[in-house]
Design a protein around this motif. Structure first.
Motif, PDB file in Angstrom:
ATOM      1  N   UNK A 138      -2.586   2.307  -5.534  1.00 38.92           N
ATOM      2  CA  UNK A 138      -1.187   2.223  -5.108  1.00 38.92           C
ATOM      3  C   UNK A 138      -1.047   2.762  -3.687  1.00 38.92           C
ATOM      4  N   UNK A 139      -0.220   2.089  -2.897  1.00 39.73           N
ATOM      5  CA  UNK A 139       0.041   2.562  -1.541  1.00 39.73           C
ATOM      6  C   UNK A 139       0.940   3.783  -1.594  1.00 39.73           C
ATOM      7  N   UNK A 140       0.537   4.837  -0.913  1.00 37.41           N
ATOM      8  CA  UNK A 140       1.316   6.074  -0.842  1.00 37.41           C
ATOM      9  C   UNK A 140       1.523   6.470   0.615  1.00 37.41           C
ATOM     10  N   UNK A 141       2.382   7.447   0.814  1.00 37.28           N
ATOM     11  CA  UNK A 141       2.666   7.937   2.162  1.00 37.28           C
ATOM     12  C   UNK A 141       1.392   8.426   2.851  1.00 37.28           C
ATOM     13  N   UNK A 142       0.467   8.967   2.078  1.00 40.55           N
ATOM     14  CA  UNK A 142      -0.789   9.454   2.659  1.00 40.55           C
ATOM     15  C   UNK A 142      -1.582   8.320   3.307  1.00 40.55           C
ATOM     16  N   UNK A 143      -1.463   7.111   2.767  1.00 38.03           N
ATOM     17  CA  UNK A 143      -2.147   5.959   3.367  1.00 38.03           C
ATOM     18  C   UNK A 143      -1.534   5.597   4.713  1.00 38.03           C
ATOM     19  N   UNK A 144      -0.203   5.702   4.811  1.00 43.65           N
ATOM     20  CA  UNK A 144       0.473   5.395   6.068  1.00 43.65           C
ATOM     21  C   UNK A 144       0.121   6.441   7.127  1.00 43.65           C
ATOM     22  N   UNK A 145       0.110   7.705   6.723  1.00 42.02           N
ATOM     23  CA  UNK A 145      -0.282   8.767   7.656  1.00 42.02           C
ATOM     24  C   UNK A 145      -1.715   8.543   8.129  1.00 42.02           C
ATOM     25  N   UNK A 146      -2.607   8.216   7.186  1.00 44.65           N
ATOM     26  CA  UNK A 146      -3.999   7.935   7.539  1.00 44.65           C
ATOM     27  C   UNK A 146      -4.079   6.758   8.501  1.00 44.65           C
ATOM     28  N   UNK A 147      -3.340   5.680   8.197  1.00 51.54           N
ATOM     29  CA  UNK A 147      -3.354   4.484   9.042  1.00 51.54           C
ATOM     30  C   UNK A 147      -2.928   4.809  10.464  1.00 51.54           C
ATOM     31  N   UNK A 148      -1.846   5.578  10.603  1.00 48.69           N
ATOM     32  CA  UNK A 148      -1.375   5.902  11.951  1.00 48.69           C
ATOM     33  C   UNK A 148      -2.376   6.790  12.692  1.00 48.69           C
ATOM     34  N   UNK A 149      -3.141   7.553  11.961  1.00 49.77           N
ATOM     35  CA  UNK A 149      -4.218   8.308  12.583  1.00 49.77           C
ATOM     36  C   UNK A 149      -5.276   7.389  13.150  1.00 49.77           C
ATOM     37  N   UNK A 150      -5.563   6.300  12.427  1.00 53.23           N
ATOM     38  CA  UNK A 150      -6.520   5.301  12.914  1.00 53.23           C
ATOM     39  C   UNK A 150      -5.949   4.589  14.134  1.00 53.23           C
ATOM     40  N   UNK A 151      -4.646   4.275  14.077  1.00 56.27           N
ATOM     41  CA  UNK A 151      -4.019   3.653  15.245  1.00 56.27           C
ATOM     42  C   UNK A 151      -4.203   4.509  16.490  1.00 56.27           C
ATOM     43  N   UNK A 152      -4.042   5.818  16.316  1.00 54.32           N
ATOM     44  CA  UNK A 152      -4.145   6.723  17.450  1.00 54.32           C
ATOM     45  C   UNK A 152      -5.514   6.736  18.085  1.00 54.32           C
ATOM     46  N   UNK A 153      -6.527   6.261  17.344  1.00 59.51           N
ATOM     47  CA  UNK A 153      -7.884   6.189  17.869  1.00 59.51           C
ATOM     48  C   UNK A 153      -8.229   4.802  18.403  1.00 59.51           C
ATOM     49  N   UNK A 154      -7.314   3.854  18.249  1.00 55.30           N
ATOM     50  CA  UNK A 154      -7.529   2.486  18.725  1.00 55.30           C
ATOM     51  C   UNK A 154      -6.735   2.279  20.002  1.00 55.30           C
ATOM     52  N   UNK A 155      -7.421   2.087  21.109  1.00 56.07           N
ATOM     53  CA  UNK A 155      -6.726   1.929  22.390  1.00 56.07           C
ATOM     54  C   UNK A 155      -5.800   0.728  22.371  1.00 56.07           C
ATOM     55  N   UNK A 156      -6.168  -0.317  21.625  1.00 50.66           N
ATOM     56  CA  UNK A 156      -5.361  -1.535  21.572  1.00 50.66           C
ATOM     57  C   UNK A 156      -4.024  -1.290  20.882  1.00 50.66           C
ATOM     58  N   UNK A 157      -4.070  -0.646  19.708  1.00 55.32           N
ATOM     59  CA  UNK A 157      -2.844  -0.370  18.963  1.00 55.32           C
ATOM     60  C   UNK A 157      -2.053   0.740  19.656  1.00 55.32           C
ATOM     61  N   UNK A 158      -2.750   1.749  20.136  1.00 52.21           N
ATOM     62  CA  UNK A 158      -2.094   2.902  20.747  1.00 52.21           C
ATOM     63  C   UNK A 158      -1.238   2.483  21.936  1.00 52.21           C
ATOM     64  N   UNK A 159      -1.722   1.517  22.714  1.00 55.64           N
ATOM     65  CA  UNK A 159      -0.965   1.059  23.873  1.00 55.64           C
ATOM     66  C   UNK A 159       0.315   0.343  23.460  1.00 55.64           C
ATOM     67  N   UNK A 160       0.292  -0.300  22.289  1.00 59.09           N
ATOM     68  CA  UNK A 160       1.452  -1.050  21.817  1.00 59.09           C
ATOM     69  C   UNK A 160       2.550  -0.134  21.292  1.00 59.09           C
TER      70      UNK A 160
END
Length: 538
Positions: free
Chosen positions: A122-144
């Motif tokens: 099941x998708x939980x808030x912890x997955x969203x927090x984790x995902x945004x952490x991954x975004x922060x490490x991706x220059x492509x997503x981070x710039x957006x």
């Protein structure tokens, strides 16, 4: 806390509101025609083709291949907020509601309960927090979504996510909704369990899940029975990689595929004129959002001179190029924004740098380059880009600029040239305002703060007005009042033209071809055919 949705977000209604499947299943004489398409009723497998090329992987964040992001990943993954299939507005997706803080410096998302990833978790808030952490490490997503304070995103409970912002961003929700950005949610468990293999066997929450990848031919997806919106109508969706548009059309006419996501203007005309059997054009009014641009490398000795840039602008016959590459679906551009992008200044109908060879020669003389020079132009192998490159080459020869064309696919262009900012003078690269917000295309592509190697601003624009231009982009970002934001956007367009940061040649209304029986699809602003759980055959 208060619920806030910026008006420009609401203007996304225009993106899909004109979606239509302009069926043309009659012969020129007006008689009904039959063919492979007529026997599709009740079919439960959809086969689409894309000319975007086979991807290196299916990683949602670290790929530049549009075929992956839109045709495959856009069906496997989902976002917190989305652009509705009916084009009504921004609408809830994995988040059922959200609100800005009173200062617009935070967003709180309330997640939908009972949503499952394809692995059953099941998708939980912890997955969203984790995902945004991954975004922060991706220059492509981070710039957006650079406004997000990634380090301090937190789960307030299992279904509530607090997202602090470093700066107010009036276009953030639209950016989060746009599948072009791939701000999709991944599951922490599947991401960690699969490791590197996640890029080959992605796991999302979408209506279809990964089934098989037949290298060199196709990617197959299958129905996700536990999809939160309901059981998808189709059992399988297959994406075939057919680089030649003429071959894709043959496959469509003979039943090898059900939809072609990119097509030649001549084939569109044939379908519109009733010269084919059982096929239709899928179009969408108000989605002329892809701009075909001649971009300058401002690190170049020649292109750093605004007089040279204006000379090139005046030497380009935009109408001629548009008639060559997009005779049906094309429109010439004046502004850096396409006519359907929010904030477009309709008063700019008269091009201040319209085709004028004598004026172009005057600019060259003022710049001290009357005798001309030689430049390198980068392009990829897509037909409309190679045709544009050849046209530019011929046109600039009229003002003594010799253009040497180098053809490389985009990934190679980035590795060898664009990310370094040297070795080239001009390049062809589209800008797609796929969520209609001007910031989406312009902020990361032209803001001077990104004019450094290994970033997202390949023009390396740092000219005389760069500081003023960047300040305008920043003001647009934090402005939530629609009228004030529009005024700032008008000012930005004027300054862009004054400094001629690049030449916006023409824009394209996206069109797709499909069998008549395909229903529940639409063209999104990114030009891709949208498939959801209700897509079916009649």
């Amino acid at each position: 806390m208060k619920k806030r949705v910026l008006a420009v977000g609401l203007c996304i209604a225009m993106l899909l509101s004109g979606c239509s499947g302009g069926s043309t299943g009659t012969s020129p004489e007006g008689k009904e025609t039959t063919g492979a398409a007529s026997s599709k009723a009740g079919k439960t497998s959809l086969v689409m083709s894309t000319s975007a090329g086979e991807p290196a992987n299916l990683h949602p964040y670290n790929t530049s291949n549009l075929g992956v992001k839109n045709a495959v990943c856009g069906t496997i993954f989902e976002t917190l907020v989305r652009i509705g299939m009916d084009g009504s507005t921004l609408e809830p997706c994995l988040a059922e509601s959200w609100e800005y803080g009173d200062d617009n410096l935070s967003l709180t998302f309330h997640l939908r309960k009972g949503v499952h990833f394809h692995d059953g978790e099941e998708m939980k808030a912890s997955d969203v927090v984790f995902t945004m952490g991954v975004w922060g490490e991706s220059s492509k997503i981070k710039a957006t979504v650079s406004a997000i304070d990634f380090a301090n995103v937190k789960a307030e409970d299992d279904y509530t996510v607090y997202v602090p912002l470093k700066v107010a961003d009036s276009g953030l929700l639209a950016n989060l909704a746009d599948m072009q950005n791939m701000c999709v949610i991944v599951g922490e468990k599947s991401w960690n369990d699969l490791g590197e293999e996640f890029q080959n066997r992605p796991v999302g929450t979408g209506p279809y899940k990964f089934k098989e990848w037949m290298q060199g031919d196709r990617i197959e997806l299958e129905r996700f029975d536990d999809y939160w919106e309901g059981t998808p109508a189709l059992e399988t969706v297959t994406i075939r990689y057919i680089n030649e548009l003429s071959q894709a059309m043959i496959e469509l006419e003979t039943g090898g595929v059900d939809a072609v996501m990119e097509s030649n203007s001549a084939d569109v005309q044939r379908v519109q004129n009733g010269e084919t059997q059982g096929l239709k054009v899928i179009s969408s009014e108000g989605t002329s959002l892809r701009a075909n641009n001649l971009n300058f490398n401002h690190n170049s000795t020649y292109m750093s001179n605004v007089l040279v840039r204006k000379a090139i602008a005046c030497a380009i016959d935009k109408n001629a190029i548009c008639n060559i590459i997009w005779p049906i679906e094309g429109n010439t551009n004046v502004s850096v924004l396409t006519k359907d992008t929010w904030g477009y200044n309709a008063a700019l109908e008269e091009d201040p740098y319209a085709y004028d060879l004598e004026r172009a020669k005057q600019y060259m003389a003022e710049a001290g380059y009357e005798q001309g020079f030689t430049v390198k132009l980068l392009t990829d192998s897509r037909s409309y880009h190679t045709q544009t490159a050849e046209a530019v080459q011929n046109m600039l020869s009229q003002i003594n600029i010799k253009v040497e064309i180098e053809t490389l696919e985009l990934a190679a262009q980035k590795d060898q040239y664009l990310l370094k900012g040297e070795g080239y003078d001009m390049y062809l690269l589209d800008l797609v305002f796929s969520n209609m917000d001007p910031l989406y295309g312009l902020y990361r592509s032209s803001h001077p703060q990104f004019s450094v190697p290994n970033s997202s601003q390949y023009t390396y624009y740092t000219g005389d007005h760069a500081q003023e231009y960047g300040a305008l982009l920043d003001k647009i970002m934090v402005e939530f009042d629609e009228t004030k934001k529009q005024e700032l956007t008008y000012e930005l367009q004027d300054l862009f033209l004054e400094d001629m940061i690049w030449v916006s040649i023409c824009s394209k209304e996206p069109l797709a071809l499909a069998v008549e029986g395909l229903q529940g699809t639409c063209i999104r602003g990114n030009g891709q055919l949208a498939i959801d759980y209700q897509t079916h055959f009649e």
